[in-house]
Design a protein around this motif. Structure first.
Motif, PDB file in Angstrom:
ATOM      1  N   ILE A  83       0.823  -1.208   0.000  1.00  0.00           N
ATOM      2  CA  ILE A  83       0.000   0.000   0.000  1.00  0.00           C
ATOM      3  C   ILE A  83       0.863   1.265   0.000  1.00  0.00           C
ATOM      4  O   ILE A  83       0.922   1.968  -0.999  1.00  0.00           O
ATOM      5  CB  ILE A  83      -0.997  -0.022   1.180  1.00  0.00           C
ATOM      6  N   PHE A  84       1.523   1.575   1.114  1.00  0.00           N
ATOM      7  CA  PHE A  84       2.308   2.802   1.211  1.00  0.00           C
ATOM      8  C   PHE A  84       3.470   2.526   2.140  1.00  0.00           C
ATOM      9  O   PHE A  84       3.340   2.614   3.364  1.00  0.00           O
ATOM     10  CB  PHE A  84       1.415   3.945   1.730  1.00  0.00           C
ATOM     11  N   TRP A  85       4.609   2.163   1.560  1.00  0.00           N
ATOM     12  CA  TRP A  85       5.738   1.687   2.354  1.00  0.00           C
ATOM     13  C   TRP A  85       6.277   2.697   3.370  1.00  0.00           C
ATOM     14  O   TRP A  85       6.703   2.283   4.449  1.00  0.00           O
ATOM     15  CB  TRP A  85       6.861   1.155   1.468  1.00  0.00           C
ATOM     16  N   PRO A  86       6.264   4.023   3.125  1.00  0.00           N
ATOM     17  CA  PRO A  86       6.756   4.922   4.190  1.00  0.00           C
ATOM     18  C   PRO A  86       5.912   4.850   5.468  1.00  0.00           C
ATOM     19  O   PRO A  86       6.445   4.867   6.581  1.00  0.00           O
ATOM     20  CB  PRO A  86       6.676   6.315   3.556  1.00  0.00           C
ATOM     21  N   ALA A  87       4.598   4.721   5.307  1.00  0.00           N
ATOM     22  CA  ALA A  87       3.738   4.599   6.490  1.00  0.00           C
ATOM     23  C   ALA A  87       4.001   3.273   7.205  1.00  0.00           C
ATOM     24  O   ALA A  87       4.036   3.220   8.442  1.00  0.00           O
ATOM     25  CB  ALA A  87       2.270   4.698   6.093  1.00  0.00           C
ATOM     26  N   GLY A  88       4.203   2.207   6.450  1.00  0.00           N
ATOM     27  CA  GLY A  88       4.500   0.910   7.049  1.00  0.00           C
ATOM     28  C   GLY A  88       5.803   0.939   7.834  1.00  0.00           C
ATOM     29  O   GLY A  88       5.882   0.405   8.946  1.00  0.00           O
ATOM     30  N   LEU A  89       6.816   1.575   7.263  1.00  0.00           N
ATOM     31  CA  LEU A  89       8.091   1.669   7.975  1.00  0.00           C
ATOM     32  C   LEU A  89       7.968   2.541   9.221  1.00  0.00           C
ATOM     33  O   LEU A  89       8.556   2.230  10.262  1.00  0.00           O
ATOM     34  CB  LEU A  89       9.181   2.215   7.054  1.00  0.00           C
ATOM     35  N   ALA A  90       7.207   3.615   9.130  1.00  0.00           N
ATOM     36  CA  ALA A  90       7.007   4.476  10.305  1.00  0.00           C
ATOM     37  C   ALA A  90       6.303   3.701  11.422  1.00  0.00           C
ATOM     38  O   ALA A  90       6.701   3.789  12.588  1.00  0.00           O
ATOM     39  CB  ALA A  90       6.193   5.713   9.920  1.00  0.00           C
ATOM     40  N   LEU A  91       5.288   2.922  11.078  1.00  0.00           N
ATOM     41  CA  LEU A  91       4.611   2.105  12.084  1.00  0.00           C
ATOM     42  C   LEU A  91       5.557   1.066  12.675  1.00  0.00           C
ATOM     43  O   LEU A  91       5.543   0.817  13.877  1.00  0.00           O
ATOM     44  CB  LEU A  91       3.398   1.401  11.468  1.00  0.00           C
ATOM     45  N   TYR A  92       6.387   0.457  11.832  1.00  0.00           N
ATOM     46  CA  TYR A  92       7.315  -0.570  12.317  1.00  0.00           C
ATOM     47  C   TYR A  92       8.308   0.024  13.309  1.00  0.00           C
ATOM     48  O   TYR A  92       8.623  -0.585  14.318  1.00  0.00           O
ATOM     49  CB  TYR A  92       8.050  -1.194  11.125  1.00  0.00           C
ATOM     50  N   TRP A  93       8.791   1.229  13.018  1.00  0.00           N
ATOM     51  CA  TRP A  93       9.763   1.867  13.912  1.00  0.00           C
ATOM     52  C   TRP A  93       9.100   2.398  15.178  1.00  0.00           C
ATOM     53  O   TRP A  93       9.721   2.426  16.236  1.00  0.00           O
ATOM     54  CB  TRP A  93      10.491   2.992  13.183  1.00  0.00           C
ATOM     55  N   CYS A  94       7.849   2.826  15.095  1.00  0.00           N
ATOM     56  CA  CYS A  94       7.204   3.483  16.234  1.00  0.00           C
ATOM     57  C   CYS A  94       6.569   2.515  17.231  1.00  0.00           C
ATOM     58  O   CYS A  94       6.323   2.898  18.369  1.00  0.00           O
ATOM     59  CB  CYS A  94       6.138   4.454  15.743  1.00  0.00           C
ATOM     60  N   THR A  95       6.293   1.275  16.832  1.00  0.00           N
ATOM     61  CA  THR A  95       5.626   0.369  17.770  1.00  0.00           C
ATOM     62  C   THR A  95       6.560  -0.095  18.870  1.00  0.00           C
ATOM     63  O   THR A  95       6.099  -0.433  19.950  1.00  0.00           O
ATOM     64  CB  THR A  95       5.047  -0.867  17.051  1.00  0.00           C
ATOM     65  N   GLY A  96       7.863  -0.150  18.630  1.00  0.00           N
ATOM     66  CA  GLY A  96       8.820  -0.528  19.665  1.00  0.00           C
ATOM     67  C   GLY A  96       8.811  -2.004  20.009  1.00  0.00           C
ATOM     68  O   GLY A  96       9.274  -2.397  21.070  1.00  0.00           O
ATOM     69  N   LYS A  97       8.276  -2.831  19.128  1.00  0.00           N
ATOM     70  CA  LYS A  97       8.209  -4.256  19.411  1.00  0.00           C
ATOM     71  C   LYS A  97       9.468  -5.002  18.997  1.00  0.00           C
ATOM     72  O   LYS A  97       9.622  -6.158  19.357  1.00  0.00           O
ATOM     73  CB  LYS A  97       7.026  -4.877  18.660  1.00  0.00           C
TER      74      LYS A  97
END
Length: 178
Positions: A114-128
């Motif tokens: 869908i939109f890789w910048p948003a996916g990467l931002a979510l991946y970095w921000c979740t802290g998992k």
């Protein structure tokens, strides 16, 4: 008691907890039970990472990441801590309470299709995930999208070249009639 994580090792002792971190450089983190305000943990599942957080009285915490094969050892560690330090709150995190946008499957679909910048931002921000996992995931997503862009550019240039060749062929046919 010793538990091997991905790039860490957790030692549960009678008076303190030690985390040896081998992620980038060797670091030893020590926590006395008196300095820990609470412990939060989550077992590893097929799609979500397992972790154990050690919170101090100032709101900071250290996270220990572990693979699925360490779930039983984590349960034994939780039982040991609960038995020897009953006043220390030990809470299990319920993954079903997490919002959908923090789930790894959702982040993967967003990142890939869908939109890789948003996916990467979510991946970095979740802290998992650990820093190393985030860097590797980011490199993989960027590599895939750069490869897709190069293939799409090449396919478009081939189609444009074929279109120009067809136009030149028909123009040459028209010139031969004159």
């Amino acid at each position: 008691m010793s538990i091997k994580g991905r790039s860490q090792e957790l030692f549960i002792g009678k008076t303190e907890i030690n985390i040896q971190d081998y992620q980038w450089t060797y670091k030893l983190k020590k926590f006395r039970y008196e300095d820990i305000s609470r412990i939060e943990y989550c077992f590893r599942t097929m799609t979500e990472g397992g972790y154990m957080d050690f919170h101090d009285k100032y709101g900071h915490f250290e996270r220990f990441f572990f693979p699925q094969k360490s779930n039983a050892a984590i349960q034994r560690a939780v039982d040991f801590i609960s038995e020897h330090y009953p006043d220390l709150p030990v809470e299990m995190h319920d993954l079903s309470e997490d919002p959908f946008y923090s789930k790894n499957v959702f982040i993967g679909v967003i990142s890939l299709f869908i939109f890789w910048p948003a996916g990467l931002a979510l991946y970095w921000c979740t802290g998992k995930r650990t820093l190393m996992e985030r860097v590797i995931y980011t490199a993989m997503i960027l590599g895939l999208h750069i490869t897709f862009a190069c293939v799409a550019y090449w396919a478009a240039s081939v189609q444009i070249q074929n279109a120009f060749n067809e136009v030149n062929y028909y123009l040459n046919q028209i010139r031969t009639f004159n």
